[in-house]
Enzyme design. Structure first.
Site, PDB file in Angstrom:
ATOM      1  N   HIS A 152      -0.204  25.191   8.907  1.00 36.67           N
ATOM      2  CA  HIS A 152       0.770  25.176   7.799  1.00 36.67           C
ATOM      3  C   HIS A 152       0.628  26.476   6.996  1.00 36.67           C
ATOM      4  CE1 HIS A 152       2.811  23.895   4.189  1.00 36.67           C
ATOM      5  NE2 HIS A 152       2.854  22.630   4.522  1.00 36.67           N
ATOM      6  N   GLU A 256       5.532  27.595   9.691  1.00 38.92           N
ATOM      7  CA  GLU A 256       4.408  26.823  10.219  1.00 38.92           C
ATOM      8  C   GLU A 256       4.563  26.637  11.731  1.00 38.92           C
ATOM      9  OE1 GLU A 256       4.381  23.183   7.871  1.00 38.92           O
ATOM     10  OE2 GLU A 256       5.403  24.237   6.260  1.00 38.92           O
TER      11      GLU A 256
HETATM   12  C1  BG6 Z   1       5.839  20.996   4.682  1.00 37.24           C
HETATM   13  C2  BG6 Z   1       6.777  19.821   4.726  1.00 37.24           C
HETATM   14  O1  BG6 Z   1       5.295  21.220   5.941  1.00 37.24           O
HETATM   15  O2  BG6 Z   1       4.782  20.731   3.771  1.00 37.24           O
HETATM   16  C3  BG6 Z   1       7.305  19.546   3.336  1.00 37.24           C
HETATM   17  O3  BG6 Z   1       7.837  20.096   5.625  1.00 37.24           O
HETATM   18  C4  BG6 Z   1       6.156  19.346   2.358  1.00 37.24           C
HETATM   19  O4  BG6 Z   1       8.118  18.391   3.347  1.00 37.24           O
HETATM   20  C5  BG6 Z   1       5.226  20.553   2.454  1.00 37.24           C
HETATM   21  O5  BG6 Z   1       6.655  19.204   1.052  1.00 37.24           O
HETATM   22  C6  BG6 Z   1       4.006  20.470   1.539  1.00 37.24           C
HETATM   23  O6  BG6 Z   1       3.297  19.298   1.767  1.00 37.24           O
HETATM   24  P1  BG6 Z   1       2.044  18.953   0.890  1.00 37.24           P
HETATM   25  O7  BG6 Z   1       1.544  17.608   1.357  1.00 37.24           O
HETATM   26  O8  BG6 Z   1       1.018  20.030   1.147  1.00 37.24           O
HETATM   27  O9  BG6 Z   1       2.486  18.953  -0.535  1.00 37.24           O
END
Ligand code: BG6
Length: 283
Positions: A152, A256
Site C-alpha cells: 500500500h 498500490e
Molecule cells: C486504500 C483503500 O487501499 O486504503 C481505501 O482503497 C482506504 O478505501 C485506504 O480508505 C486507507 O485505508 P486505511 O485502513 O489505512 O485507512
C-alpha cells in the site's frame, strides 16, 4: 561515497526501526508492520509520503510509507480489521546484506501466529538507486491457502493538482466512489480532482506518476501483481482521518501493487508466491 550501513535504532514512539544507508540513498523500515516509512535518494525529495499525524503506537498501522496488506484487503465481512492482520504486528529483522553492486538487502519475517498456521511470510527490502520490496508467502500447510496481498505505497508528490498517473488506459476497474461499479479507464493519464478510490484489474504492467511540481516521474514496476489500487482521500475524507493532516491529500498519492478481490492468490500446499515491486524516480 558513503559506505553502506545498516543500523537498528529506536524511532518515533519508541518503536524499533532499521535504518539503511547506501551510496545513493537512505531508507527506514519500522518493524511495526515491516513498514518502509522512508526512502530518499540523495538530492531528491523523499519518494514515500509519511503523514506528520501518523500514529507510531504499538498495534496501530503507520499512515504512510508502505504498509504491508495481507492476508486480506479492505474489510471483507467477518474479518476483524481493515487491510489484514500484519500491518500492525511486530516483524523480526532477520539479516541484511550488501550486494556486489552496493545495494543493501534487508530481510524481515513475520513471527509464527495462530491465525496463520503453517504460513511463512517474509519481506525483503532492497535499497540502492531505487527501492525494491518483495513479499514472499510460503504455504507449509496441507491445504490450499487463499489470500490477498498489497503493498500500500504512499508516494510523495509536489502538488496533486499537477500530478497524473499513466499506464492504466483501457483497463477495467472497480470504482469505490460509485458503489463499486465496474468501469473501463478511458484516460491516458488519471488526474485528481476529488476523492479517488479504485481497484484496477489485470495490470501486471508498469505505471508512472508524473509530478509536474517536483518535476519528477516515479515508475512502479512489478512482478506477480495483477491489481493496482489508486487512492487519494481528498478534502472531506482527509478531515475524517484522525491520523492524517487535513491538507496532506495535496502532497501524496497511493499507487498500490498487489492481488486483491477477484484476483486473490490461491496457493497450493508447499507453494511459494512472491510479489515484487520496484520503485524508481527520475527528475
Ligand atoms: C486504500 C483503500 O487501499 O486504503 C481505501 O482503497 C482506504 O478505501 C485506504 O480508505 C486507507 O485505508 P486505511 O485502513 O489505512 O485507512
Amino acid at each position: 561515497m558513503t559506505t553502506p550501513q545498516v543500523k537498528q535504532q529506536t524511532g518515533i514512539g519508541g518503536l524499533p526501526l532499521v535504518r539503511i544507508e547506501t551510496p545513493w540513498s537512505m531508507a527506514e523500515v519500522y518493524l511495526q508492520g515491516a513498514t518502509v516509512t522512508h526512502f530518499q535518494k540523495h538530492g531528491e525529495p523523499p519518494l514515500l509520503f509519511l503523514s506528520a499525524k501518523s500514529r507510531f503506537e504499538k498495534d496501530a498501522p503507520i499512515r504512510g510509507g508502505i504498509p504491508v496488506i495481507f492476508p486480506w484487503f479492505g474489510k471483507p465481512e467477518g474479518k476483524p480489521a481493515q487491510h489484514g492482520s500484519v500491518r500492525t504486528r511486530q516483524w523480526d529483522f532477520v539479516e541484511s546484506k550488501t550486494q556486489a553492486d552496493g545495494n543493501v538487502t534487508a530481510r524481515f519475517r513475520l513471527p509464527a501466529s495462530a491465525d496463520l498456521p503453517s504460513i511463512v511470510v517474509e519481506y525483503v527490502v532492497t535499497v540502492g538507486q531505487s527501492l525494491c520490496a518483495e513479499l514472499i508467502v510460503t504455504n507449509n500447510s496441507k491445504s490450499e491457502f487463499t489470500f490477498e496481498n498489497c503493498l500500500h505505497t504512499y508516494f510523495t508528490v509536489g502538488d496533486i493538482s499537477q500530478t497524473n498517473v499513466s499506464g492504466l488506459k483501457g483497463v477495467e476497474y472497480l470504482d469505490a466512489m460509485d458503489n463499486f461499479t465496474r468501469k473501463t479507464e478511458r484516460e491516458d493519464a488519471i488526474r485528481f480532482t476529488c476523492e479517488t478510490d479504485r481497484v484496477y484489474f489485470n495490470t501486471p504492467h508498469t505505471t508512472e506518476i508524473h509530478d509536474a511540481a517536483l518535476r519528477r516521474t516515479i515508475r512502479v514496476e512489478k512482478e506477480n501483481s495483477v491489481s493496482t489500487v489508486v487512492w487519494n482521500p481528498w478534502i472531506e475524507k482527509a478531515k475524517r482521518m484522525a491520523d492524517y493532516g487535513d491538507e496532506e491529500y495535496k502532497t501524496m498519492v497511493c499507487v498500490e501493487s498487489g492481488n486483491v478481490r477477484s484476483e486473490a492468490i490461491r496457493l497450493a500446499p508447499g507453494g511459494t508466491s512472491s510479489l515484487k515491486v520496484k520503485m524508481s524516480s527520475v527528475l
